[in-house]
Scaffold this motif. Structure first.
Motif, short mmCIF file in Angstrom:
data_model
loop_
_atom_site.label_atom_id
_atom_site.label_comp_id
_atom_site.label_asym_id
_atom_site.label_seq_id
_atom_site.Cartn_x
_atom_site.Cartn_y
_atom_site.Cartn_z
N ARG A 100 -6.30 5.92 15.05
CA ARG A 100 -5.24 5.29 15.85
C ARG A 100 -4.66 6.26 16.87
O ARG A 100 -4.30 5.87 17.98
CB ARG A 100 -4.12 4.78 14.94
N LEU A 101 -4.57 7.54 16.48
CA LEU A 101 -4.01 8.55 17.39
C LEU A 101 -5.08 9.18 18.27
O LEU A 101 -4.76 10.06 19.09
CB LEU A 101 -3.30 9.64 16.58
N ALA A 102 -6.35 8.78 18.10
CA ALA A 102 -7.47 9.31 18.88
C ALA A 102 -7.56 10.83 18.74
O ALA A 102 -7.73 11.56 19.73
CB ALA A 102 -7.35 8.91 20.34
N LEU A 103 -7.44 11.32 17.50
CA LEU A 103 -7.50 12.75 17.23
C LEU A 103 -8.91 13.13 16.77
O LEU A 103 -9.55 12.38 16.04
CB LEU A 103 -6.48 13.14 16.16
N PRO A 104 -9.41 14.30 17.17
CA PRO A 104 -10.78 14.68 16.83
C PRO A 104 -10.95 15.28 15.44
O PRO A 104 -12.08 15.45 14.99
CB PRO A 104 -11.10 15.74 17.90
N ASP A 105 -9.84 15.59 14.75
CA ASP A 105 -9.96 16.30 13.47
C ASP A 105 -8.80 15.86 12.57
O ASP A 105 -7.64 15.81 13.01
CB ASP A 105 -9.88 17.81 13.71
N ARG A 106 -9.10 15.58 11.28
CA ARG A 106 -8.04 15.12 10.38
C ARG A 106 -7.01 16.21 10.09
O ARG A 106 -5.89 15.89 9.70
CB ARG A 106 -8.62 14.58 9.08
N VAL A 107 -7.36 17.48 10.29
CA VAL A 107 -6.36 18.53 10.07
C VAL A 107 -5.19 18.39 11.04
O VAL A 107 -4.08 18.82 10.75
CB VAL A 107 -6.97 19.95 10.17
N LEU A 108 -5.44 17.77 12.20
CA LEU A 108 -4.36 17.55 13.15
C LEU A 108 -3.39 16.50 12.62
O LEU A 108 -2.17 16.63 12.80
CB LEU A 108 -4.93 17.11 14.49
N VAL A 109 -3.90 15.47 11.96
CA VAL A 109 -3.02 14.47 11.33
C VAL A 109 -2.16 15.14 10.28
O VAL A 109 -0.95 14.94 10.22
CB VAL A 109 -3.85 13.33 10.71
N GLU A 110 -2.80 15.93 9.43
CA GLU A 110 -2.06 16.60 8.36
C GLU A 110 -0.97 17.51 8.91
O GLU A 110 0.12 17.60 8.34
CB GLU A 110 -3.04 17.39 7.49
N ALA A 111 -1.26 18.18 10.04
CA ALA A 111 -0.25 19.08 10.63
C ALA A 111 0.91 18.32 11.25
O ALA A 111 2.01 18.87 11.40
CB ALA A 111 -0.92 19.97 11.68
N LEU A 112 0.69 17.07 11.64
CA LEU A 112 1.75 16.27 12.27
C LEU A 112 2.71 15.65 11.26
O LEU A 112 3.79 15.20 11.64
CB LEU A 112 1.12 15.14 13.10
N GLU A 118 0.84 -1.19 0.00
CA GLU A 118 0.00 0.00 0.00
C GLU A 118 0.88 1.24 0.00
O GLU A 118 1.98 1.24 0.56
CB GLU A 118 -0.93 0.00 1.22
N PRO A 119 0.38 2.32 -0.62
CA PRO A 119 1.21 3.53 -0.76
C PRO A 119 1.27 4.39 0.49
O PRO A 119 1.69 5.54 0.42
CB PRO A 119 0.52 4.28 -1.90
N GLY A 120 0.82 3.90 1.59
CA GLY A 120 0.83 4.67 2.82
C GLY A 120 -0.40 4.36 3.64
O GLY A 120 -1.26 3.57 3.25
N MET A 121 -0.49 4.99 4.82
CA MET A 121 -1.60 4.74 5.74
C MET A 121 -2.67 5.79 5.53
O MET A 121 -2.38 7.01 5.49
CB MET A 121 -1.10 4.78 7.18
N PRO A 122 -3.95 5.41 5.40
CA PRO A 122 -5.01 6.41 5.20
C PRO A 122 -5.05 7.41 6.35
O PRO A 122 -4.87 7.06 7.52
CB PRO A 122 -6.29 5.56 5.15
N VAL A 123 -5.30 8.69 6.01
CA VAL A 123 -5.33 9.74 7.03
C VAL A 123 -6.38 9.46 8.09
O VAL A 123 -6.13 9.62 9.29
CB VAL A 123 -5.58 11.11 6.36
N ASP A 124 -7.56 9.00 7.68
CA ASP A 124 -8.61 8.74 8.67
C ASP A 124 -8.25 7.58 9.58
O ASP A 124 -8.60 7.59 10.77
CB ASP A 124 -9.94 8.46 7.96
#
Length: 584
Positions: free
Chosen positions: A436-448, A425-431
């Motif tokens: 997995r990180l128990a984050l409330p918003d996908r923009v936080l994943v993108e910022a990390l 697979e080309p990577g892990m899906p953002v959602d």
């Protein structure tokens, strides 16, 4: 203007004193004047020797009307404590003082009335000793007579000095006007009154009615009996509301700056008074002009959780008091520590929460809130009364720096784990990462996401094709070694299998840009397109499929989808007779 509330036992002359100072009648109801006893709040004002203005909130002294008294005292910054020289310290003197102490009132003045009937000395000494043990501390005392006028000039001078001691009002703070009266004026509509403790009000302002969904608008403002375009704290104000029915609001409601207050029915507080373990299960919480039944859950020796019967607009650091109406007893003051506390579902959670609360002092603390909450929107903190002076990590999200670093490390670990478990697979899906990180918003994943990782097509993975799984990378190397000098020859299906390139491996190589897919099981090296355009441009224009196939030294299996791809990308154009030209 400054605002002061009276306090003291019934029949000790509070209203008489206010009447003598202002020339105004504070008792608004005929029943009050008939009985000679204040029942509800009264309001009056006068000019001081300094030309400043003092507005009085006159409160009832009878024990049956303590809730009315608390509605008047709650929003007011200073108190005028009244004790009669001929009767001295009395039960309601003590209860009113306990209420002032519970609310943290720190500015006050003692007036010993009926000085024409008895020596004011003993009453003054006892009252000052009682007051000194509270938040008011040592207060000036003036002996007066509302009947003869003796001592009134000295009392006016003392009020002037008291006004000079008060802290400057917070004019830039949001408005929270606790309503102590509401009524209808013919031709104008609904009017509410209250003490404006902070901020500014202007005609035309849009406000929020606590607990309601729709806004209300200020149609008119009055202060000290005069219409004004604007009123600034601290002031007694009357607010005419446009289009708001009288039955929509009353004493205990609040008008608010929109979006600046957290409405909550659950708070953690620190007690100053009876120990938490001694409190009954239900009490009444008095804050501002509101009186709300609450259920009490002890947490620590001096901390409790309160479940309110209705939400109130509370802030961290608010002062309030708990009262047992059945026993006519002030159980003590409270200071709000948390207006959005976590649930206590697990065994031992209450004890753990008590340890956290033991470190809080009720002063808004951004770093501490971030440390405890880890991630929170800036607007949520502002509505709790916590000033925000940090940069968001993404959108309007704020994060505790240490927690944010740990999240970054965890994200890298999760992406690496996913790559090991799903190498093609080309990577892990953002959602999936967000969950997995128990984050409330996908923009936080993108910022990390930080190099060498990147986000592509909704997945987080390595930033280059060199990150291909090793078996796929080796297979691509074999294709390049075998077909590098024949760039337009595609391996047959069985040869692809021999090279280690099944459908999933081909998909991974294509997504990484290591191979170019023309059709099912038809793949070339990725630079084949540019090379094909150069070769075809050297042919006489237009050219046929057969001429292209021969020039490219390939088969029809490759030539047809290759030319169709070039057509789609605009490198070639197909003519009506099926010949083509290279578009320059």
């Amino acid at each position: 203007m400054f605002v002061v509330a009276t306090a003291g036992h019934v029949d000790h002359g509070k209203s008489t004193l206010v009447r003598a100072l202002t020339g105004m009648e504070p008792d608004r109801w005929a029943e009050e004047r008939r009985r000679g006893m204040t029942i509800d709040l009264g309001f009056a004002w006068t000019t001081l020797p300094s030309r400043g203005t003092v507005a009085f909130v006159d409160v009832p002294g009878h024990e049956r009307f303590v809730p009315n008294m608390l509605a008047g005292v709650g929003p007011v910054p200073a108190a005028l404590i009244v004790v009669a020289a001929d009767e001295g310290w009395m039960p309601q003197s003590a209860e009113h003082l306990a209420a002032l102490d519970a609310l943290g009132v720190a500015y006050g003045l003692l007036a010993v009335t009926r000085a024409d009937l008895a020596d004011p000395g003993p009453a003054t000494a006892r009252a000052r000793a009682e007051i000194a043990e509270t938040s008011l501390g040592a207060v000036p005392a003036v002996a007066v007579s509302g009947l003869t006028g003796a001592g009134l000039p000295q009392l006016r001078a003392a009020l002037d000095r008291l006004a000079a001691q008060l802290p400057a009002p917070a004019l830039d703070d949001p408005v929270r006007l606790w309503v102590d009266r509401s009524f209808t004026v013919r031709g104008s509509g609904t009017v509410v009154t209250g003490t404006l403790g902070a901020g500014r009000l202007r005609v035309g302002d849009e406000l929020e009615l606590a607990g309601a969904d729709e806004p209300v608008r200020v149609r008119g403002l009055h202060s000290l009996g005069e219409a004004r375009p604007e009123a600034a704290a601290v002031a007694r104000v009357a607010v005419n509301l446009r289009g708001t029915p009288r039955d929509r609001l009353g004493r205990g409601d609040a008008l608010l700056t929109p979006g600046r207050f957290h409405h909550t029915d659950l708070v953690d507080v620190r007690l100053a008074g009876d120990p938490a373990a001694d409190l009954p299960a239900t009490l009444t919480l008095h804050v501002g002009s509101a009186a709300v039944p609450v259920r009490v859950r002890p947490l620590g020796p001096d901390t409790v959780r309160l479940r309110l019967a209705r939400p109130l607009p509370l802030l961290v650091g608010d002062r309030a008091l708990l009262r047992d109406p059945g026993r006519h007893h002030v159980s003590g003051g409270v200071r709000v520590l948390d207006v959005a506390p976590p649930p206590l579902g697990r065994r031992g959670a209450a004890a753990a929460r008590a340890q956290v609360l033991a470190e809080l002092d009720g002063r808004p603390d951004l770093a501490g809130e971030l440390r405890r909450r880890r991630l929170i929107r800036a607007g949520a903190l502002i509505r709790m009364g916590v000033p925000v002076h940090a940069e968001p990590v993404a959108g309007d999200w704020l994060a505790d720096p240490a927690h944010w670093r740990r999240l970054g490390e965890q994200l890298t670990e999760e992406v690496a784990r996913h790559a090991r478990e799903h190498p093609l697979e080309p990577g892990m899906p953002v959602d999936a990462l967000r969950q997995r990180l128990a984050l409330p918003d996908r923009v936080l994943v993108e910022a990390l996401v930080r190099p060498p990782l990147r986000i592509h097509a909704g997945r987080v993975g390595a930033a280059s094709a060199n990150a291909l799984p090793e078996p796929v990378a080796l297979a691509v190397q074999r294709v390049r070694a075998e077909y590098g000098d024949r760039p337009f020859r595609a391996p047959e299906a069985d040869r692809l299998v021999d090279l280690g390139l099944g459908p999933r491996e081909i998909g991974a190589a294509v997504r990484a840009g290591a191979l170019l897919r023309l059709a099912d099981n038809v793949v070339l090296l990725p630079d084949a397109l540019d090379d094909a355009v150069r070769v075809l441009a050297g042919l006489p224009q237009p050219f046929t499929l057969s001429a292209a196939r021969q020039a490219l030294d390939t088969t029809r299996r490759v030539a047809v989808p290759l030319l169709e791809l070039l057509d789609r990308r605009g490198a070639t154009r197909r003519l009506p007779d099926d010949a083509r030209i290279v578009v320059t």
